[in-house]
Design a protein around this motif. Structure first.
Motif, PDB file in Angstrom:
ATOM      1  N   THR A   7       0.863  -1.176   0.000  1.00 29.68           N
ATOM      2  CA  THR A   7       0.000   0.000   0.000  1.00 29.68           C
ATOM      3  C   THR A   7       0.899   1.226   0.000  1.00 29.68           C
ATOM      4  O   THR A   7       1.821   1.318   0.809  1.00 29.68           O
ATOM      5  N   ILE A   8       0.621   2.157  -0.905  1.00 30.65           N
ATOM      6  CA  ILE A   8       1.388   3.392  -0.991  1.00 30.65           C
ATOM      7  C   ILE A   8       0.499   4.530  -0.500  1.00 30.65           C
ATOM      8  O   ILE A   8      -0.665   4.633  -0.904  1.00 30.65           O
ATOM      9  N   ARG A   9       1.041   5.358   0.367  1.00 29.63           N
ATOM     10  CA  ARG A   9       0.300   6.509   0.886  1.00 29.63           C
ATOM     11  C   ARG A   9       1.260   7.663   1.113  1.00 29.63           C
ATOM     12  O   ARG A   9       2.491   7.472   1.133  1.00 29.63           O
ATOM     13  N   PRO A  10       0.722   8.879   1.315  1.00 24.20           N
ATOM     14  CA  PRO A  10       1.602  10.022   1.572  1.00 24.20           C
ATOM     15  C   PRO A  10       2.398   9.853   2.865  1.00 24.20           C
ATOM     16  O   PRO A  10       1.908   9.290   3.854  1.00 24.20           O
ATOM     17  N   LEU A  11       3.622  10.341   2.846  1.00 29.91           N
ATOM     18  CA  LEU A  11       4.493  10.371   4.014  1.00 29.91           C
ATOM     19  C   LEU A  11       3.903  11.316   5.048  1.00 29.91           C
ATOM     20  O   LEU A  11       3.455  12.412   4.712  1.00 29.91           O
ATOM     21  N   GLU A  12       3.914  10.894   6.306  1.00 30.62           N
ATOM     22  CA  GLU A  12       3.487  11.732   7.419  1.00 30.62           C
ATOM     23  C   GLU A  12       4.669  11.887   8.370  1.00 30.62           C
ATOM     24  O   GLU A  12       5.529  10.996   8.455  1.00 30.62           O
ATOM     25  N   GLN A  46       9.877  17.379   3.923  1.00 28.77           N
ATOM     26  CA  GLN A  46       9.540  17.316   2.509  1.00 28.77           C
ATOM     27  C   GLN A  46       8.318  16.435   2.265  1.00 28.77           C
ATOM     28  O   GLN A  46       7.957  15.605   3.082  1.00 28.77           O
ATOM     29  N   ARG A  47       7.749  16.637   1.129  1.00 32.38           N
ATOM     30  CA  ARG A  47       6.664  15.779   0.659  1.00 32.38           C
ATOM     31  C   ARG A  47       7.249  14.417   0.327  1.00 32.38           C
ATOM     32  O   ARG A  47       8.421  14.301  -0.050  1.00 32.38           O
ATOM     33  N   ARG A  56       2.937  -2.047   8.175  1.00 21.71           N
ATOM     34  CA  ARG A  56       4.279  -1.605   8.591  1.00 21.71           C
ATOM     35  C   ARG A  56       4.964  -0.897   7.428  1.00 21.71           C
ATOM     36  O   ARG A  56       4.999  -1.411   6.304  1.00 21.71           O
ATOM     37  N   VAL A  57       5.531   0.278   7.687  1.00 18.24           N
ATOM     38  CA  VAL A  57       6.265   1.016   6.662  1.00 18.24           C
ATOM     39  C   VAL A  57       7.533   0.246   6.324  1.00 18.24           C
ATOM     40  O   VAL A  57       8.339  -0.061   7.208  1.00 18.24           O
ATOM     41  N   VAL A  58       7.704  -0.075   5.031  1.00 23.87           N
ATOM     42  CA  VAL A  58       8.869  -0.844   4.584  1.00 23.87           C
ATOM     43  C   VAL A  58       9.686  -0.102   3.528  1.00 23.87           C
ATOM     44  O   VAL A  58      10.714  -0.608   3.083  1.00 23.87           O
ATOM     45  N   GLY A  59       9.225   1.073   3.134  1.00 25.65           N
ATOM     46  CA  GLY A  59       9.961   1.861   2.155  1.00 25.65           C
ATOM     47  C   GLY A  59       9.423   3.271   2.110  1.00 25.65           C
ATOM     48  O   GLY A  59       8.311   3.541   2.579  1.00 25.65           O
ATOM     49  N   PHE A  60      10.240   4.173   1.559  1.00 27.31           N
ATOM     50  CA  PHE A  60       9.821   5.562   1.466  1.00 27.31           C
ATOM     51  C   PHE A  60      10.584   6.265   0.355  1.00 27.31           C
ATOM     52  O   PHE A  60      11.610   5.784  -0.131  1.00 27.31           O
TER      53      PHE A  60
END
Length: 161
Positions: A7-12, A46-47, A56-60
Motif C-alpha cells: 500500500t502506498i500513501r503520503p508520508l506523514e 519534505q513531501r 508496517r512502513v517498509v519503504g519511502f
C-alpha cells in the motif's frame, strides 16, 4: 522475497522514526552521518510517499519540486528485508502518476555515478542504477565535486507521460 501486497500513501511526520530505522538497515548506502541527518530532516519536512506491508512502513521516498515541470527524488530507501519485492517499483509508479497529474514532465534523481571507482560490494550502486533504469530513468551527466570529497553523483532523468 515473495511479493506481498504493498500500500502506498503520503508520508506523514509520524512515519519519520520508522523511515530512520529503514535508513539504519542500509549502512552501505547510508554510510555518512551527514547524509543520514539530511535524510532525517527531509523525512520531517519534505513531501513524500511510504510503502506499507501488513501495516508496517517498509519503504519511502521524498520529493522536491524543482521547476514547474520537474521534480527530484531527494531520498529513497526500502528496508533491507523487503528489497526486490516490488516495493520500490510501487513507490515509483505512484510518484510518477502523482507528478503527471500535477502537470510535471520530468523526474530527476542523483545517485553514485558508474564513473566512480568500482563498488566495494556486489550489490552496491550498480543495483541502484539498475533499479532506476528498470523504472524508466536514463543517465544524463556526472557532477564531479557536487558531494564534496565523496562519491561523484550522476543525474538520472525520467520523462513522464
Amino acid at each position: 522475497m515473495r511479493r506481498m501486497t504493498v500500500t502506498i500513501r503520503p508520508l506523514e511526520v509520524a512515519d519519520a522514526e520508522r523511515c530512520d530505522a529503514i535508513v539504519a538497515s542500509l549502512p552501505y548506502h547510508f554510510g555518512l552521518e551527514e547524509g543520514r541527518r539530511e535524510c532525517a530532516a527531509a523525512l520531517r519536512s519534505q513531501r513524500g510517499l511510504v510503502a506499507e506491508r501488513e501495516g508496517r512502513v517498509v519503504g519511502f521516498l521524498t520529493v522536491e519540486p524543482r521547476f514547474d515541470e520537474a521534480a527530484e527524488i531527494t531520498w529513497m530507501a526500502v528496508d533491507a528485508d523487503h528489497r526486490r519485492g516490488g516495493v520500490g517499483r510501487a513507490l515509483m509508479e505512484r510518484l510518477a502518476a502523482d507528478l503527471e497529474a500535477e502537470g510535471r514532465r520530468l523526474l530527476l534523481v542523483l545517485t553514485v555515478s558508474p564513473n566512480d571507482p568500482p563498488d566495494e560490494i556486489a550489490d552496491g550502486y550498480q543495483a541502484t542504477r539498475a533499479f532506476y533504469a528498470a523504472n524508466g530513468f536514463a543517465l544524463a551527466r556526472d557532477f564531479a565535486g557536487y558531494w564534496g570529497d565523496h562519491d561523484t553523483p550522476a543525474l538520472l532523468v525520467r520523462v513522464l507521460a
